[in-house]
Design a protein around this motif. Sequence first.
Motif, PDB file in Angstrom:
ATOM      1  N   CYS A  25       0.882  -1.174   0.000  1.00  0.00           N
ATOM      2  CA  CYS A  25       0.000   0.000   0.000  1.00  0.00           C
ATOM      3  C   CYS A  25       0.917   1.221   0.000  1.00  0.00           C
ATOM      4  O   CYS A  25       1.623   1.465   0.982  1.00  0.00           O
ATOM      5  CB  CYS A  25      -0.898   0.000   1.235  1.00  0.00           C
ATOM      6  SG  CYS A  25      -1.794   1.550   1.455  1.00  0.00           S
ATOM      7  N   PRO A  26       0.932   1.995  -1.087  1.00  0.00           N
ATOM      8  CA  PRO A  26       1.837   3.144  -1.157  1.00  0.00           C
ATOM      9  C   PRO A  26       1.664   4.100   0.024  1.00  0.00           C
ATOM     10  O   PRO A  26       2.638   4.666   0.526  1.00  0.00           O
ATOM     11  CB  PRO A  26       1.456   3.836  -2.466  1.00  0.00           C
ATOM     12  CG  PRO A  26       0.689   2.839  -3.252  1.00  0.00           C
ATOM     13  CD  PRO A  26       0.133   1.823  -2.308  1.00  0.00           C
ATOM     14  N   ASN A  42      -3.621   1.463   7.803  1.00  0.00           N
ATOM     15  CA  ASN A  42      -2.857   1.418   6.546  1.00  0.00           C
ATOM     16  C   ASN A  42      -1.450   1.944   6.827  1.00  0.00           C
ATOM     17  O   ASN A  42      -1.075   3.057   6.432  1.00  0.00           O
ATOM     18  CB  ASN A  42      -3.528   2.292   5.472  1.00  0.00           C
ATOM     19  CG  ASN A  42      -4.880   1.789   5.058  1.00  0.00           C
ATOM     20  OD1 ASN A  42      -5.626   1.266   5.879  1.00  0.00           O
ATOM     21  ND2 ASN A  42      -5.211   1.935   3.789  1.00  0.00           N
ATOM     22  N   CYS A 102      -3.572   8.255  -0.028  1.00  0.00           N
ATOM     23  CA  CYS A 102      -3.751   7.114  -0.929  1.00  0.00           C
ATOM     24  C   CYS A 102      -3.802   7.675  -2.349  1.00  0.00           C
ATOM     25  O   CYS A 102      -4.708   8.467  -2.661  1.00  0.00           O
ATOM     26  CB  CYS A 102      -5.064   6.395  -0.608  1.00  0.00           C
ATOM     27  SG  CYS A 102      -5.616   5.366  -1.977  1.00  0.00           S
ATOM     28  N   GLU A 109     -10.753   8.524   2.619  1.00  0.00           N
ATOM     29  CA  GLU A 109      -9.407   8.730   2.052  1.00  0.00           C
ATOM     30  C   GLU A 109      -9.445   9.700   0.875  1.00  0.00           C
ATOM     31  O   GLU A 109      -8.395  10.109   0.373  1.00  0.00           O
ATOM     32  CB  GLU A 109      -8.817   7.396   1.576  1.00  0.00           C
ATOM     33  CG  GLU A 109      -8.379   6.492   2.698  1.00  0.00           C
ATOM     34  CD  GLU A 109      -7.891   5.145   2.192  1.00  0.00           C
ATOM     35  OE1 GLU A 109      -7.633   4.987   0.987  1.00  0.00           O
ATOM     36  OE2 GLU A 109      -7.782   4.224   3.017  1.00  0.00           O
ATOM     37  N   CYS A 169      -6.980   0.290  -7.542  1.00  0.00           N
ATOM     38  CA  CYS A 169      -5.798   0.016  -6.729  1.00  0.00           C
ATOM     39  C   CYS A 169      -5.095  -1.205  -7.324  1.00  0.00           C
ATOM     40  O   CYS A 169      -5.565  -2.328  -7.168  1.00  0.00           O
ATOM     41  CB  CYS A 169      -6.196  -0.245  -5.271  1.00  0.00           C
ATOM     42  SG  CYS A 169      -4.785  -0.713  -4.257  1.00  0.00           S
TER      43      CYS A 169
HETATM   44 FE1  SF4 Z   1      -3.566   1.546  -0.113  1.00  0.00          FE
HETATM   45 FE2  SF4 Z   1      -5.135   3.185  -1.487  1.00  0.00          FE
HETATM   46 FE3  SF4 Z   1      -4.851   0.668  -2.294  1.00  0.00          FE
HETATM   47 FE4  SF4 Z   1      -6.254   1.245  -0.077  1.00  0.00          FE
HETATM   48  S1  SF4 Z   1      -6.753   1.818  -2.187  1.00  0.00           S
HETATM   49  S2  SF4 Z   1      -4.710  -0.349  -0.294  1.00  0.00           S
HETATM   50  S3  SF4 Z   1      -5.055   2.965   0.730  1.00  0.00           S
HETATM   51  S4  SF4 Z   1      -3.249   2.254  -2.198  1.00  0.00           S
END
Ligand code: SF4
Length: 302
Positions: free
Chosen positions: A85-86, A113, A171, A200, A258
Amino acid sequence: MPKAIIDEIKTLCQEKNAIILAHNYQPTEIIVLADILGDSLQLSIEAARSEAEIIVFCGVRFMAETAAILNTKAKVLLPAETAGCPMADMITAEQLREYRRQHPDTVVVCYVNSTAEVKAESDICCTSSNAVKVLLSIPEDKRILFVPDQNLGRWAGRQAGREVELWNGYCPVHHWGFTSLQVKNLRKKYPEHRLLAHPECDEDIVDNADAVMSTSGMVAEAETHDKLIIATEKGLTDYLSKLHPEKSIIPLSPRAICRNMKKTTLHNVLDALRYEQHHITVEPEIAAGAKKSLQRMMELIS
Ligand code: SF4
Ligand code: 13P
């Protein structure tokens, strides 16, 4: 052949006493296969209480790490080894330690997260579904730092009526994925639809939504509403449209995807079970620290 793969996955689950947990953003074929589907909070609770010997976690690394911290008996497997997860990587434990050296009295609230190391340096964790409750539990005379998500921190701070210092993480999918113009256009086209946004999302989106909630909040909302515009990762809209084909459920943006969540496939779930890979472990000292922050959150909601 998906059917042959699904049958083999089910057989291995039985033979090995394994369960499959999947986040709401997983590809639809994984969602359909999962024993338990949910948002971060629900999956943490289910992982903690599971008596299975193996938990196959279809999601991203921080979620599997959280499961491993909360359930030390089960072997937690992440089928897609590189699914990260960035946002979780936008703060390091060393940065947080440095902050704490400079601000020893500030209470650090950490969105789940985040890495286990960052959770271990924090006072209390939260998820998108309990962030407001967590902020309200902090004594009013205390300063609060919220890491790493500036958007969730800002929104939850406003809801709780608390001033919150924000880390500058975000995110990429939710922060950059939606625009006010998309809101304006879809509102015009679908005036009777209710716009649901994940916290988010950037404040421009959240401020113009009819309601702000976690992914499972959206799943629940779709049970009782027929016309929805959804501002979150598109996988959830795909799943809800399949679940309620008679309803009008539209993504605010079809491009909000994502990539990390989409790394799980039937093939890597099968390999996870066959070869018991990729085993997610957390160093005991870090796990103990992270568990304290997670348990403080769990106590608040129990
Ligand atoms: Fe991470 Fe955004 Fe993917 Fe959720 S949607 S896992 S916060 S990168
Ligand atoms: P939820 O806990 O609302 O499912 O959110 C997790 C997440 O990663 C959203 O991007």
